[in-house]
Every structure is written in structure tokens, then in C-alpha cells.
Design a protein around this motif. Structure first.
Motif, mmCIF file in Angstrom:
data_model
loop_
_atom_site.group_PDB
_atom_site.id
_atom_site.type_symbol
_atom_site.label_atom_id
_atom_site.label_comp_id
_atom_site.label_asym_id
_atom_site.label_seq_id
_atom_site.Cartn_x
_atom_site.Cartn_y
_atom_site.Cartn_z
ATOM 1 N N TYR A 76 0.812 -1.226 0.000
ATOM 2 C CA TYR A 76 0.000 0.000 0.000
ATOM 3 C C TYR A 76 0.846 1.278 0.000
ATOM 4 O O TYR A 76 0.345 2.362 -0.240
ATOM 5 C CB TYR A 76 -0.927 0.027 1.236
ATOM 6 C CG TYR A 76 -0.217 -0.353 2.524
ATOM 7 C CD1 TYR A 76 0.527 0.566 3.237
ATOM 8 C CD2 TYR A 76 -0.273 -1.666 3.001
ATOM 9 C CE1 TYR A 76 1.198 0.220 4.389
ATOM 10 C CE2 TYR A 76 0.395 -2.036 4.169
ATOM 11 C CZ TYR A 76 1.126 -1.089 4.851
ATOM 12 O OH TYR A 76 1.794 -1.447 5.990
ATOM 13 N N SER A 115 10.897 7.747 9.110
ATOM 14 C CA SER A 115 11.547 7.396 7.834
ATOM 15 C C SER A 115 11.033 6.052 7.360
ATOM 16 O O SER A 115 10.327 5.350 8.093
ATOM 17 C CB SER A 115 13.067 7.287 8.036
ATOM 18 O OG SER A 115 13.354 6.193 8.875
ATOM 19 N N LYS A 167 3.061 0.966 13.846
ATOM 20 C CA LYS A 167 1.665 0.522 13.700
ATOM 21 C C LYS A 167 1.599 -0.965 13.349
ATOM 22 O O LYS A 167 2.422 -1.445 12.573
ATOM 23 C CB LYS A 167 0.972 1.368 12.621
ATOM 24 C CG LYS A 167 0.761 2.811 13.055
ATOM 25 C CD LYS A 167 0.263 3.673 11.920
ATOM 26 C CE LYS A 167 -1.151 3.301 11.524
ATOM 27 N NZ LYS A 167 -1.650 4.202 10.437
ATOM 28 N N GLU A 169 -0.787 -2.100 11.695
ATOM 29 C CA GLU A 169 -1.419 -1.954 10.357
ATOM 30 C C GLU A 169 -2.720 -2.754 10.203
ATOM 31 O O GLU A 169 -3.737 -2.205 9.812
ATOM 32 C CB GLU A 169 -0.452 -2.290 9.206
ATOM 33 C CG GLU A 169 0.974 -1.742 9.354
ATOM 34 C CD GLU A 169 1.102 -0.228 9.251
ATOM 35 O OE1 GLU A 169 0.089 0.471 9.150
ATOM 36 O OE2 GLU A 169 2.250 0.270 9.331
ATOM 37 N N PRO A 237 -7.016 6.407 7.548
ATOM 38 C CA PRO A 237 -7.639 5.859 6.337
ATOM 39 C C PRO A 237 -6.622 5.483 5.270
ATOM 40 O O PRO A 237 -5.621 6.183 5.092
ATOM 41 C CB PRO A 237 -8.492 7.033 5.849
ATOM 42 C CG PRO A 237 -7.768 8.253 6.334
ATOM 43 C CD PRO A 237 -7.136 7.875 7.648
ATOM 44 N N ILE A 239 -5.254 5.535 1.680
ATOM 45 C CA ILE A 239 -5.355 6.411 0.507
ATOM 46 C C ILE A 239 -4.452 5.802 -0.554
ATOM 47 O O ILE A 239 -3.279 5.521 -0.271
ATOM 48 C CB ILE A 239 -4.915 7.847 0.851
ATOM 49 C CG1 ILE A 239 -5.869 8.391 1.914
ATOM 50 C CG2 ILE A 239 -4.910 8.740 -0.380
ATOM 51 C CD1 ILE A 239 -5.514 9.721 2.462
ATOM 52 N N ILE A 313 3.976 8.665 0.755
ATOM 53 C CA ILE A 313 3.370 7.415 1.250
ATOM 54 C C ILE A 313 2.111 7.122 0.444
ATOM 55 O O ILE A 313 1.830 6.007 0.061
ATOM 56 C CB ILE A 313 3.053 7.577 2.758
ATOM 57 C CG1 ILE A 313 4.353 7.593 3.546
ATOM 58 C CG2 ILE A 313 2.119 6.511 3.246
ATOM 59 C CD1 ILE A 313 4.174 7.731 5.039
HETATM 60 N N1 SAH Z 1 8.624 2.864 8.070
HETATM 61 C C1 SAH Z 1 7.938 3.219 9.261
HETATM 62 C C2 SAH Z 1 7.116 4.477 9.188
HETATM 63 C C3 SAH Z 1 6.787 5.054 7.850
HETATM 64 S S1 SAH Z 1 5.242 4.713 7.161
HETATM 65 C C4 SAH Z 1 7.111 2.040 9.745
HETATM 66 O O1 SAH Z 1 7.080 1.026 9.081
HETATM 67 O O2 SAH Z 1 6.550 2.144 10.815
HETATM 68 C C5 SAH Z 1 4.129 5.424 8.302
HETATM 69 C C6 SAH Z 1 2.717 4.897 8.214
HETATM 70 O O3 SAH Z 1 2.122 5.292 6.985
HETATM 71 C C7 SAH Z 1 2.581 3.400 8.202
HETATM 72 O O4 SAH Z 1 2.594 2.868 9.487
HETATM 73 C C8 SAH Z 1 1.238 3.190 7.510
HETATM 74 O O5 SAH Z 1 0.197 2.972 8.454
HETATM 75 C C9 SAH Z 1 0.973 4.511 6.792
HETATM 76 N N2 SAH Z 1 0.707 4.316 5.346
HETATM 77 C C10 SAH Z 1 1.512 3.842 4.414
HETATM 78 N N3 SAH Z 1 0.915 3.803 3.207
HETATM 79 C C11 SAH Z 1 -0.339 4.272 3.391
HETATM 80 C C12 SAH Z 1 -1.456 4.503 2.521
HETATM 81 N N4 SAH Z 1 -1.390 4.208 1.232
HETATM 82 N N5 SAH Z 1 -2.578 5.004 3.064
HETATM 83 C C13 SAH Z 1 -2.630 5.319 4.377
HETATM 84 N N6 SAH Z 1 -1.621 5.132 5.242
HETATM 85 C C14 SAH Z 1 -0.478 4.615 4.746
#
Ligand code: SAH
Length: 352
Positions: A76, A115, A167, A169, A237, A239, A313
Motif C-alpha cells: 500500500y 523514515s 503501527k 497496520e 484511512p 489512501i 506514502i
Molecule cells: N517505516 C515506518 C514508518 C513510515 S510509514 C514504519 O514502518 O513504521 C508510516 C505509516 O504510513 C505506516 O505505518 C502506515 O500505516 C501509513 N501508510 C503507508 N501507506 C499508506 C497509505 N497508502 N494510506 C494510508 N496510510 C499509509
């Protein structure tokens, strides 16, 4: 007849909302509410729980997204290793520390260092960044660097880092494995347990609107945060990012996101819940809405301009001038009868 059913439902809703402890069935029932009046009642309850357990303060956390390199390939996420369209960047330790000073000068008492999973920043490098920020500014530090080694977590905690955000997730093991080819949910949870055991204030949370995710899964996400006794929990959410295999999956439903935050507040009580950037990307009113359904944290983005468009992201991530944004936020928060947190806004669970 219809009227009677409606009244029966109403009674049930108040009963559920007033139960001292909600079980999984109750949570699913609340997440499934569709009637606007019922949803308003749910939100009113969440707001009153927020007021009782967290007060009126909204805590600001200034975030620096210091590298968009990532070893992981989460389906994602636009930072995934296989996204070759993304121009990668790394911010130098000196610039990270300088940006932390800007956050502190804006009156913000938490610096979040985030990061992709980028082992270029070795243990000692991160340790030095933490030490330098702590020496220069009176701030709490939250790390959000993905899954790193246990000895790294330990050293960073000893160097003065306060919190770690990782997270889970999704609490659905199969879905987790489908989305993360190199990772397992169990491993993620082992990391979270370790972080807690060495004294980090730990944050977890989910993504709402993942393909194949059910309401039951979201109930499990909330219950997992409870089981882990998390200090902060982010329910944000999904995205779509156009540079990922999930580019055609529709974004999460705004109402379901708000209901999840509200139910999470009622179940988890004294935790920090952010009104996320993803929520404000989904809706222009997102942050305000988030604060009305139980959130008590906002994380203004202080990533320097030349990099922030590259921390993609997901699509259409909001960018803004952080200092002006913080001023606007303050006005909005005051207009809602709320206050800006003046201390570090540590966990509400213990004395830190
Ligand atoms: N690399 C770190 C933090 C970076 S990503 C980690 O793995 O914890 C931070 C957060 O962005 C992730 O935990 C995820 O919940 C969120 N994220 C990533 N892609 C996303 C998307 N397409 N939509 C919504 N949240 C997203």
C-alpha cells in the motif's frame, strides 16, 4: 412496526454506550451504525470520554520525515522498495537537528523522527541525532523508523528517546502477510512488546479500508491496541498511492474512519489518538472532524520543503508552511473550545 424496531435499536445503542467495558460484539455493532442520529450519539459519547480522560488539550507533535528510502515492500505504501518512480532522499543529521530546533522554536514539545526502514542511518548515527536534539531543545522524541534491531531500540531509549511508533497496520494475520511479503504480524507484535518492555511509550494502530478488511478486523485492531496497552494509537484511512500495486483500490470511507476513531476512544480511554494527515487528505475538514470524534493529537509536518513532496506514502499528501499552519491550527483549536497542550504531552498512563 418500523418505529418499534427503531426504538429498540436506540435503547440498545444507549445501553451499549454506557457499558463500562465493550466486548467485540458491541464494537462491531457500533462500527456498523448507519443512522445519522445514532452516529451523532456515538460521536458525542467519544467526545465526552476524550474530555474526561484526556482533557481539552490538543498535543502538537512536529514530524520530520528524514528519509524515504525503505527496505520493505508494503503493497500500500508509496515508499516501498519496488517503487522505482520515487526520487529518494536522505536528510543529513545536521539538517535533522536544525529542523528539530525549528519545531522547538515554534513552541512544539515533541519531535517525531520518521523514515522508511533505512539502515543507512546506523545505530550510532541515530543515537547522536537523539543526543544532539535533547541537548539543544526541551522536547520529547518519538521515533518511527520501522522494524529495527532490539539493541538499537535499547540504545536509542538509553540515549533519551521517549516514544516509538510502530503501527500493527492490521490485526488480521492473513491480510498482514498478503500486504507485507517480507514481514509477519507476529514479528511486528514482538517488536512492539520489546519496545514497551524497555520503557518506550509505544504507539500502534491500523489502516482502515484495506482490501478484504472486514468490520470484525477493525474491531480486532481496536482490541489489539487495548491488549497491548498502547500509549498512543493511530487509526488512519487508506489512501491509494499511484506508484503502488494498490493504485486502483478506492480510498477508505470517511464515515467508517470517524466511527473507528470514536469507538477506539470509547474502548481505549486514556490513550493519545491523532487526527492524522491521511484523514485531512481524505477530507479538507479532516483534522477538525478528527478532533470532534475523540482525537487529541495533531502532527504538523516540518520536513524541509525540498524533500516533503518526495515522502509520498500516498497521493495528494497535504503540504503547507508549518509555522503558518501551526498558527492556523491554534486558531481552529481555540475556536472549538479546546486548548493547545503546553507540556510534552507524554503518555496518559504513567508518570513520565
Ligand atoms: N517505516 C515506518 C514508518 C513510515 S510509514 C514504519 O514502518 O513504521 C508510516 C505509516 O504510513 C505506516 O505505518 C502506515 O500505516 C501509513 N501508510 C503507508 N501507506 C499508506 C497509505 N497508502 N494510506 C494510508 N496510510 C499509509
Amino acid at each position: 412496526m418500523k418505529q418499534e424496531i427503531y426504538i429498540a435499536d436506540k435503547k440498545n445503542l444507549s445501553d451499549v454506550l454506557n457499558k463500562p467495558k465493550l466486548n467485540k460484539d458491541d464494537i462491531i455493532y457500533l462500527l456498523n451504525l448507519t443512522d445519522e442520529k445514532d452516529i451523532s450519539e456515538l460521536i458525542r459519547k467519544a467526545d465526552s470520554v476524550r474530555k474526561e480522560y484526556c482533557g481539552d488539550e490538543v498535543h502538537l507533535r512536529g514530524i520530520i520525515e528524514f528519509s524515504n528510502y525503505c527496505e520493505q515492500d508494503c503493497l500500500y505504501c508509496g515508499l516501498r522498495k519496488s517503487n522505482h518512480q520515487l526520487e529518494r532522499y536522505r536528510i543529513s543529521p545536521d539538517e535533522i537537528i536544525e529542523t528539530a530546533r525549528k519545531i522547538s522554536s515554534a513552541g512544539i514539545k515533541t519531535v517525531v523522527l520518521q523514515s522508511g526502514e533505512d539502515f543507512y542511518y546506523k545505530k550510532e548515527v541515530v543515537t547522536n541525532i537523539i543526543r544532539n536534539i535533547k541537548a539543544a531543545c526541551d522536547v520529547a522524541i518519538t521515533l518511527s523508523l520501522g522494524e529495527r534491531n532490539f539493541d538499537e531500540y535499547y540504545e536509542w531509549k538509553s540515549a533519551g528517546a521517549d516514544r516509538y511508533l510502530l503501527k500493527h497496520e492490521t490485526a488480521n494475520e492473513k491480510l498482514y502477510s498478503a500486504l507485507h511479503s517480507h514481514q509477519k504480524l507476529e514479528e511486528r507484535l514482538t517488536h512492539l512488546k520489546y519496545l514497551k518492555s524497555i520503557g518506550f511509550q509505544a504507539g500502534s494502530g491500523n489502516i482502515i479500508g484495506l482490501p478484504g478488511q472486514t468490520i470484525e478486523d477493525i474491531a480486532d485492531d481496536i482490541l489489539l491496541c487495548k491488549e497491548f496497552d498502547c500509549d498512543m494509537c493511530s487509526f488512519s484511512p487508506f489512501i491509494p498511492s499511484p506508484e503502488t500495486p494498490m493504485k486502483s483500490i478506492p480510498p477508505a470511507d470517511l464515515k467508517l474512519t470517524l466511527k473507528t476513531m470514536a469507538v477506539a476512544r470509547i474502548v481505549l480511554k486514556n490513550v493519545h489518538i491523532p487526527a492524522t494527515t491521511a484523514l485531512s487528505t481524505l477530507s479538507p475538514e479532516g483534522r477538525k472532524l478528527g478532533l470532534t470524534v475523540g482525537a487529541n493529537v495533531i502532527m504538523p509536518n516540518f520536513t524541509p520543503d525540498e524533500y516533503k513532496d518526495k515522502y509520498r506514502i500516498y497521493a495528494n499528501k497535504k503540504t503547507y508552511d508549518p509555522v503558518k499552519y501551526v498558527e492556523d491550527l491554534k486558531q481552529m483549536i481555540h475556536s472549538m473550545g479546546r486548548k493547545i497542550g503546553t507540556d510534552k504531552g507524554h503518555s496518559l498512563k504513567k508518570n513520565y
